[in-house]
Scaffold this active site. Structure first.
Site, PDB file in Angstrom:
ATOM      1  N   ARG A   1     104.952  51.278   7.333  1.00  0.00           N
ATOM      2  CA  ARG A   1     106.138  52.071   7.669  1.00  0.00           C
ATOM      3  C   ARG A   1     107.320  51.215   8.142  1.00  0.00           C
ATOM      4  O   ARG A   1     108.436  51.367   7.647  1.00  0.00           O
ATOM      5  CB  ARG A   1     105.803  53.107   8.759  1.00  0.00           C
ATOM      6  CG  ARG A   1     105.231  54.394   8.223  1.00  0.00           C
ATOM      7  CD  ARG A   1     104.303  55.017   9.222  1.00  0.00           C
ATOM      8  NE  ARG A   1     103.124  54.166   9.328  1.00  0.00           N
ATOM      9  CZ  ARG A   1     102.049  54.296   8.550  1.00  0.00           C
ATOM     10  NH1 ARG A   1     101.989  55.264   7.678  1.00  0.00           N
ATOM     11  NH2 ARG A   1     101.025  53.467   8.658  1.00  0.00           N
ATOM     12  N   THR A   2     107.087  50.344   9.108  1.00  0.00           N
ATOM     13  CA  THR A   2     108.216  49.581   9.659  1.00  0.00           C
ATOM     14  C   THR A   2     108.831  48.710   8.578  1.00  0.00           C
ATOM     15  O   THR A   2     110.045  48.709   8.361  1.00  0.00           O
ATOM     16  CB  THR A   2     107.749  48.725  10.857  1.00  0.00           C
ATOM     17  OG1 THR A   2     107.116  49.583  11.801  1.00  0.00           O
ATOM     18  CG2 THR A   2     108.911  48.016  11.514  1.00  0.00           C
TER      19      THR A   2
ATOM     20  N   LYS B   1     102.011  25.719   6.130  1.00  0.00           N
ATOM     21  CA  LYS B   1     101.997  24.246   6.211  1.00  0.00           C
ATOM     22  C   LYS B   1     102.141  23.785   7.649  1.00  0.00           C
ATOM     23  O   LYS B   1     102.315  22.609   7.920  1.00  0.00           O
ATOM     24  CB  LYS B   1     103.155  23.664   5.384  1.00  0.00           C
ATOM     25  CG  LYS B   1     103.133  23.997   3.909  1.00  0.00           C
ATOM     26  CD  LYS B   1     104.355  23.339   3.242  1.00  0.00           C
ATOM     27  CE  LYS B   1     104.539  23.820   1.823  1.00  0.00           C
ATOM     28  NZ  LYS B   1     105.829  23.364   1.270  1.00  0.00           N
TER      29      LYS B   1
ATOM     30  N   ARG C   1     107.960  40.926  12.694  1.00  0.00           N
ATOM     31  CA  ARG C   1     106.805  41.417  13.454  1.00  0.00           C
ATOM     32  C   ARG C   1     105.890  40.232  13.667  1.00  0.00           C
ATOM     33  O   ARG C   1     105.614  39.463  12.733  1.00  0.00           O
ATOM     34  CB  ARG C   1     106.071  42.520  12.685  1.00  0.00           C
ATOM     35  CG  ARG C   1     104.746  42.886  13.341  1.00  0.00           C
ATOM     36  CD  ARG C   1     104.117  44.109  12.738  1.00  0.00           C
ATOM     37  NE  ARG C   1     104.875  45.304  13.082  1.00  0.00           N
ATOM     38  CZ  ARG C   1     104.530  46.537  12.686  1.00  0.00           C
ATOM     39  NH1 ARG C   1     103.462  46.713  11.942  1.00  0.00           N
ATOM     40  NH2 ARG C   1     105.261  47.575  13.032  1.00  0.00           N
TER      41      ARG C   1
ATOM     42  N   HIS D   1     107.593  47.974  20.766  1.00  0.00           N
ATOM     43  CA  HIS D   1     108.016  48.331  19.399  1.00  0.00           C
ATOM     44  C   HIS D   1     109.295  49.160  19.532  1.00  0.00           C
ATOM     45  O   HIS D   1     109.286  50.381  19.367  1.00  0.00           O
ATOM     46  CB  HIS D   1     106.902  49.125  18.713  1.00  0.00           C
ATOM     47  CG  HIS D   1     107.032  49.204  17.226  1.00  0.00           C
ATOM     48  ND1 HIS D   1     108.201  48.917  16.552  1.00  0.00           N
ATOM     49  CD2 HIS D   1     106.129  49.547  16.271  1.00  0.00           C
ATOM     50  CE1 HIS D   1     108.000  49.086  15.252  1.00  0.00           C
ATOM     51  NE2 HIS D   1     106.759  49.468  15.052  1.00  0.00           N
TER      52      HIS D   1
HETATM   53  N1  ASP Z   1     102.530  51.339  13.379  1.00  0.00           N
HETATM   54  C1  ASP Z   1     102.505  51.255  14.807  1.00  0.00           C
HETATM   55  C2  ASP Z   1     102.673  49.823  15.262  1.00  0.00           C
HETATM   56  O1  ASP Z   1     102.964  48.959  14.468  1.00  0.00           O
HETATM   57  C3  ASP Z   1     101.297  51.895  15.401  1.00  0.00           C
HETATM   58  C4  ASP Z   1      99.966  51.271  15.108  1.00  0.00           C
HETATM   59  O2  ASP Z   1      99.845  50.286  14.377  1.00  0.00           O
HETATM   60  O3  ASP Z   1      98.992  51.817  15.636  1.00  0.00           O
HETATM   61  O4  ASP Z   1     102.555  49.566  16.440  1.00  0.00           O
END
Ligand code: ASP
Length: 283
Positions: free
Chosen positions: A29-30, A57, A78, A109
């Site tokens: 999703r993100t 590397k 991330r 987040h």
């Molecule tokens: N998608 C959300 C996160 O990246 C929730 C999860 O992974 O549980 O934190």
């Protein structure tokens, strides 16, 4: 305005801009909603494949960011390290490029919190005067860390933290909220009919298995919080159920057709919110 573009195609607000997506942890999703948001605003996107990048590397994170900063206007990252964004600030300050958090380990987040608030406002009309019940893995689930903080900026909010002891909301985060706001916070080990009857938003999170060190009895913990349509019978009639997704066993599919289910819409709202954010940061 961002919601309208979904129907109309594309807004050329970020023509000529380039966004890099640097994801060291899995994401659907993100990552995809930032990607879609950038495309819908006319920006180009570099989705970095970390498995085939120079990270393999042994390149340091700051050097990878410096590299991308030569090519892009913004980077969404991330990373599994909690607090990594603070550590990268001095390096990003050397550049003119914005670094946006897509989540740092069991830390925070922030863009999920923004889309969660947007969802609450769309579905309930306001995030003031509400009771939010957070249930599940509140210890390692980063979304609830950010959401509880953002909720504390609103008026007359009550947050119920429902989790087994090993998975409760970190005390220092609750203490910070108590110090900086008048938000009412309650801690419970199990969900009850009374809690559900006063709940406007039931916010579920999955067990973050990848963050356990192996000593906990995961299966026993999981069985203590599974939500089905049956569980929701006492929920306030206007109450909504949210989940950042992915779900595993804590949220039964019987809830998908329940009147309270908004977690699929929540994903779509995420793209609109990220369009607005990209425009604010890069526009
Ligand atoms: N998608 C959300 C996160 O990246 C929730 C999860 O992974 O549980 O934190």
């Amino acid at each position: 305005m961002m919601k309208k573009v979904q129907l109309e195609g594309r807004l050329n607000l970020l023509n000529g801009k380039v966004l890099a997506l640097l994801f060291f942890e899995p994401s659907t999703r993100t990552c995809c909603s930032f990607h879609a948001a950038a495309l819908r605003l006319g920006a180009g996107v570099i989705p970095v494949d970390v498995m085939s990048s120079s990270t393999k590397k042994g390149e340091s994170l700051q050097d990878t960011l410096r590299t991308l900063a030569c090519f892009c206007n913004g980077i969404v990252m991330r990373h599994p390290e909690k607090g990594v964004f603070d550590r990268m600030i001095p390096y990003m300050n050397e550049t003119n490029v914005s670094l946006i958090s897509g989540g740092d380990g069991a830390g925070e987040h922030p863009t999920q919190a923004l889309l969660d608030i947007f969802t609450i406002m769309q579905e309930l009309g306001s995030a003031d005067n509400i009771t939010v019940t957070m249930c599940g893995d509140l210890r390692y689930g980063r979304t609830v860390h950010s959401l509880s903080y953002v909720l504390s900026l609103f008026t007359n909010v009550t947050i119920n933290y429902v989790a087994p002891e090993e998975l409760q909301m970190p005390q220092h985060l609750a203490d910070q909220i108590a110090k900086e706001s008048s938000t009412t916070q309650h801690f419970y080990s199990a969900l009850s009919d009374e809690i559900l009857a006063s709940t406007d938003v039931l916010y579920l999170t999955r067990l973050q298995r990848e963050r356990f060190c192996g000593t906990e009895n995961v299966d026993e913990i999981i069985s203590s919080y599974v939500i089905t349509a049956e569980t929701l019978k006492p929920l306030k009639s206007t109450g909504i159920v949210m989940h950042p997704l992915p779900r595993v066993q804590e949220l039964d599919e019987s809830v998908d057709s329940h009147r309270s289910c908004v977690y699929f819409k929540q994903m779509e709202y995420g793209m609109y919110m990220r369009m607005a954010l990209l425009y604010a940061v890069l526009g």
